[in-house]
Design an enzyme around this catalytic site. Structure first.
Site, PDB file in Angstrom:
ATOM      1  N   LYS A  86      18.955  -8.323  10.292  1.00  0.00           N
ATOM      2  CA  LYS A  86      19.950  -9.183  10.942  1.00  0.00           C
ATOM      3  C   LYS A  86      21.372  -8.679  10.639  1.00  0.00           C
ATOM      4  O   LYS A  86      22.222  -8.602  11.520  1.00  0.00           O
ATOM      5  CB  LYS A  86      19.785 -10.609  10.391  1.00  0.00           C
ATOM      6  N   TYR A  89      -4.473 -19.308   5.983  1.00  0.00           N
ATOM      7  CA  TYR A  89      -4.234 -18.094   5.189  1.00  0.00           C
ATOM      8  C   TYR A  89      -4.164 -18.442   3.705  1.00  0.00           C
ATOM      9  O   TYR A  89      -4.770 -17.783   2.862  1.00  0.00           O
ATOM     10  CB  TYR A  89      -2.917 -17.460   5.666  1.00  0.00           C
ATOM     11  N   THR A 116       5.524 -12.313  -6.591  1.00  0.00           N
ATOM     12  CA  THR A 116       6.453 -13.230  -5.921  1.00  0.00           C
ATOM     13  C   THR A 116       6.875 -12.551  -4.617  1.00  0.00           C
ATOM     14  O   THR A 116       6.115 -11.766  -4.062  1.00  0.00           O
ATOM     15  CB  THR A 116       7.649 -13.545  -6.840  1.00  0.00           C
ATOM     16  N   LYS A 139      -6.449 -17.223   0.432  1.00  0.00           N
ATOM     17  CA  LYS A 139      -5.866 -16.564  -0.750  1.00  0.00           C
ATOM     18  C   LYS A 139      -6.293 -17.281  -2.030  1.00  0.00           C
ATOM     19  O   LYS A 139      -6.562 -16.652  -3.040  1.00  0.00           O
ATOM     20  CB  LYS A 139      -4.336 -16.584  -0.679  1.00  0.00           C
ATOM     21  N   GLY A 156       0.815  -1.214   0.000  1.00  0.00           N
ATOM     22  CA  GLY A 156       0.000   0.000   0.000  1.00  0.00           C
ATOM     23  C   GLY A 156       0.848   1.262   0.000  1.00  0.00           C
ATOM     24  O   GLY A 156       0.577   2.221  -0.737  1.00  0.00           O
TER      25      GLY A 156
HETATM   26  P1  NDP Z   1       1.162  -5.837   5.171  1.00  0.00           P
HETATM   27  O1  NDP Z   1       1.122  -6.885   6.225  1.00  0.00           O
HETATM   28  O2  NDP Z   1       2.373  -4.967   5.047  1.00  0.00           O
HETATM   29  O3  NDP Z   1      -0.107  -4.883   5.346  1.00  0.00           O
HETATM   30  C1  NDP Z   1      -1.369  -5.409   5.640  1.00  0.00           C
HETATM   31  C2  NDP Z   1      -2.381  -4.299   5.517  1.00  0.00           C
HETATM   32  O4  NDP Z   1      -3.680  -4.826   5.780  1.00  0.00           O
HETATM   33  C3  NDP Z   1      -2.152  -3.153   6.509  1.00  0.00           C
HETATM   34  O5  NDP Z   1      -2.473  -1.926   5.872  1.00  0.00           O
HETATM   35  C4  NDP Z   1      -3.174  -3.462   7.607  1.00  0.00           C
HETATM   36  O6  NDP Z   1      -3.599  -2.304   8.321  1.00  0.00           O
HETATM   37  C5  NDP Z   1      -4.313  -4.029   6.770  1.00  0.00           C
HETATM   38  N1  NDP Z   1      -5.232  -4.870   7.542  1.00  0.00           N
HETATM   39  C6  NDP Z   1      -4.928  -6.004   8.241  1.00  0.00           C
HETATM   40  N2  NDP Z   1      -6.041  -6.493   8.838  1.00  0.00           N
HETATM   41  C7  NDP Z   1      -7.058  -5.650   8.513  1.00  0.00           C
HETATM   42  C8  NDP Z   1      -8.442  -5.605   8.844  1.00  0.00           C
HETATM   43  N3  NDP Z   1      -9.010  -6.537   9.614  1.00  0.00           N
HETATM   44  N4  NDP Z   1      -9.194  -4.574   8.355  1.00  0.00           N
HETATM   45  C9  NDP Z   1      -8.634  -3.629   7.575  1.00  0.00           C
HETATM   46  N5  NDP Z   1      -7.345  -3.614   7.216  1.00  0.00           N
HETATM   47  C10 NDP Z   1      -6.557  -4.616   7.688  1.00  0.00           C
HETATM   48  O7  NDP Z   1       0.844  -6.577   3.785  1.00  0.00           O
HETATM   49  P2  NDP Z   1       1.609  -6.467   2.382  1.00  0.00           P
HETATM   50  O8  NDP Z   1       1.582  -5.049   1.934  1.00  0.00           O
HETATM   51  O9  NDP Z   1       2.881  -7.223   2.477  1.00  0.00           O
HETATM   52  O10 NDP Z   1       0.653  -7.342   1.447  1.00  0.00           O
HETATM   53  C11 NDP Z   1      -0.454  -6.781   0.753  1.00  0.00           C
HETATM   54  C12 NDP Z   1      -1.254  -7.906   0.140  1.00  0.00           C
HETATM   55  O11 NDP Z   1      -0.414  -8.675  -0.702  1.00  0.00           O
HETATM   56  C13 NDP Z   1      -1.824  -8.883   1.170  1.00  0.00           C
HETATM   57  O12 NDP Z   1      -3.111  -9.266   0.723  1.00  0.00           O
HETATM   58  C14 NDP Z   1      -0.863 -10.056   1.113  1.00  0.00           C
HETATM   59  O13 NDP Z   1      -1.497 -11.234   1.492  1.00  0.00           O
HETATM   60  C15 NDP Z   1      -0.492 -10.057  -0.355  1.00  0.00           C
HETATM   61  N6  NDP Z   1       0.779 -10.704  -0.694  1.00  0.00           N
HETATM   62  C16 NDP Z   1       1.957 -10.223  -0.173  1.00  0.00           C
HETATM   63  C17 NDP Z   1       3.164 -10.816  -0.516  1.00  0.00           C
HETATM   64  C18 NDP Z   1       4.451 -10.320   0.072  1.00  0.00           C
HETATM   65  O14 NDP Z   1       5.521 -10.898  -0.238  1.00  0.00           O
HETATM   66  N7  NDP Z   1       4.442  -9.258   0.884  1.00  0.00           N
HETATM   67  C19 NDP Z   1       3.219 -11.952  -1.457  1.00  0.00           C
HETATM   68  C20 NDP Z   1       1.932 -12.370  -1.944  1.00  0.00           C
HETATM   69  C21 NDP Z   1       0.766 -11.744  -1.577  1.00  0.00           C
HETATM   70  P3  NDP Z   1      -2.806  -1.815   9.662  1.00  0.00           P
HETATM   71  O15 NDP Z   1      -1.507  -1.197   9.190  1.00  0.00           O
HETATM   72  O16 NDP Z   1      -3.707  -0.823  10.276  1.00  0.00           O
HETATM   73  O17 NDP Z   1      -2.587  -3.055  10.484  1.00  0.00           O
END
Ligand code: NDP
Length: 292
Positions: free
Chosen positions: A176, A125, A153, A129, A17
């Site tokens: 680390k 999880y 990825t 997905k 985001g």
């Molecule tokens: P992050 O863990 O960095 O961020 C998660 C976001 O979801 C935060 O903005 C958090 O808000 C929000 N969130 C969590 N729970 C809730 C809820 N109950 N209601 C509203 N908002 C919520 O995730 P990433 O940016 O790493 O990943 C983004 C997407 O990409 C996810 O769907 C993840 O599964 C997917 N993805 C990520 C990969 C990776 O390597 N990072 C690989 C494949 C898929 P707050 O900050 O307030 O907690």
């Protein structure tokens, strides 16, 4: 006819985001007249259908980039697979059904690579997905909705979770290495270092997700990844990290970016070394507040 464009980005405070926010606000990704709204869990708990609807009623989005997901470390996932399954199913169902009810024209979600059954540690999880593709297909078949998903990825970049135990592999290694250097202690990297990974820099991913929202018209998801030949071993990654700042998981999950290349033959990925350097600099500069 509503010709304004209002994009709601759920999960706007996370790794992906924040990258999209940078692309939109700092790199000119936002076009004139568009409104982009970046949300965190503080704006609404998307597990709750009432809060989800209130959020959509407040902003009346025309487009949604749905990034929000409940993600935890390995230990938390192993202990609470049921919670991760239910919460993520609810979040995705609430967002999709509300978007459909309110006439949102495009939803772009984030799925993950799946070949074979998910790893036992986080099957809850992972199955949530996997349902994303099924949900999008069903919304298309039944209602003609063009909701789709991207499959990145291994993502890394500023605002990642740098926690040594629970963070993503590259960011955990950055922390680390930084800690070992700061304390003058030896750097111990667990595992053999041989597993290979395709890493994607969060800002490249952000640029591609904005393209998907605007241009990609398929329901079938699209893999957003560097080429197979740009896969690196953990050992190579550590060497890059070590030069710049100075557990073996799943062995191999190579993803083809052929489809992406058909659509965008000229997209330039940030070279891994440069992307790691930028992430290390960000981590050092934001050490006090980084997730770690
Ligand atoms: P992050 O863990 O960095 O961020 C998660 C976001 O979801 C935060 O903005 C958090 O808000 C929000 N969130 C969590 N729970 C809730 C809820 N109950 N209601 C509203 N908002 C919520 O995730 P990433 O940016 O790493 O990943 C983004 C997407 O990409 C996810 O769907 C993840 O599964 C997917 N993805 C990520 C990969 C990776 O390597 N990072 C690989 C494949 C898929 P707050 O900050 O307030 O907690």
């Amino acid at each position: 006819m509503d010709d304004r464009m209002c994009v709601l980005v759920t999960g706007g405070s996370g790794l992906v985001g924040r990258a999209i926010e940078h692309v939109v606000q700092e790199e000119g990704g936002k076009l004139e007249g568009e409104e982009w709204i970046f949300l965190s869990s503080k704006d609404a708990d998307l597990v709750d259908v009432g809060q989800t609807r209130a959020l959509f009623e407040k902003y009346r989005p025309t487009h949604v980039i749905h990034l929000a997901a409940k993600v935890g470390g390995l230990y938390l996932h192993m202990k609470s697979n049921l919670h991760f399954l239910r919460d993520n199913l609810k979040i995705n169902d609430n967002v999709l059904q509300t978007a459909h009810d309110m006439g949102v024209t495009k939803v772009t979600m984030v799925s993950s690579i799946h070949n074979g059954p998910p790893h036992d540690s986080n099957f809850g999880y992972s199955h949530a997905k996997r349902m994303i593709d099924v949900q999008n297909r069903a919304y298309f078949k039944q209602y003609g909705r063009r909701y789709t998903a991207v499959i990145p990825t291994n993502v890394f970049g500023p605002y990642d979770n740098f926690n040594i135990e629970n963070g993503h592999v590259l960011s955990a290694l950055i922390n680390k290495t930084y800690t070992a250097k700061k304390d003058g202690t030896a750097l111990n990297v667990s595992g053999s270092g041989t597993p290979r990974r395709q890493f994607i820099y969060s800002l490249d991913l952000g640029r591609l997700i904005v393209w998907v929202l605007r241009e990609y018209d398929e329901i079938d998801p699209i893999i957003l990844s560097v080429a197979e030949e740009d896969e690196v071993s953990i050992k190579d990654a550590v060497e890059i990290i070590f030069d710049t700042t100075k557990s073996d998981g799943q062995m191999k999950k190579t993803a083809s970016n052929a489809k992406l290349r058909r659509y965008l033959p000229n997209f330039t990925f940030t070279p891994l070394k440069e992307a790691i350097q930028m992430t290390c600099s960000w981590f050092v500069a934001n050490y006090a507040t980084a997730r770690k």
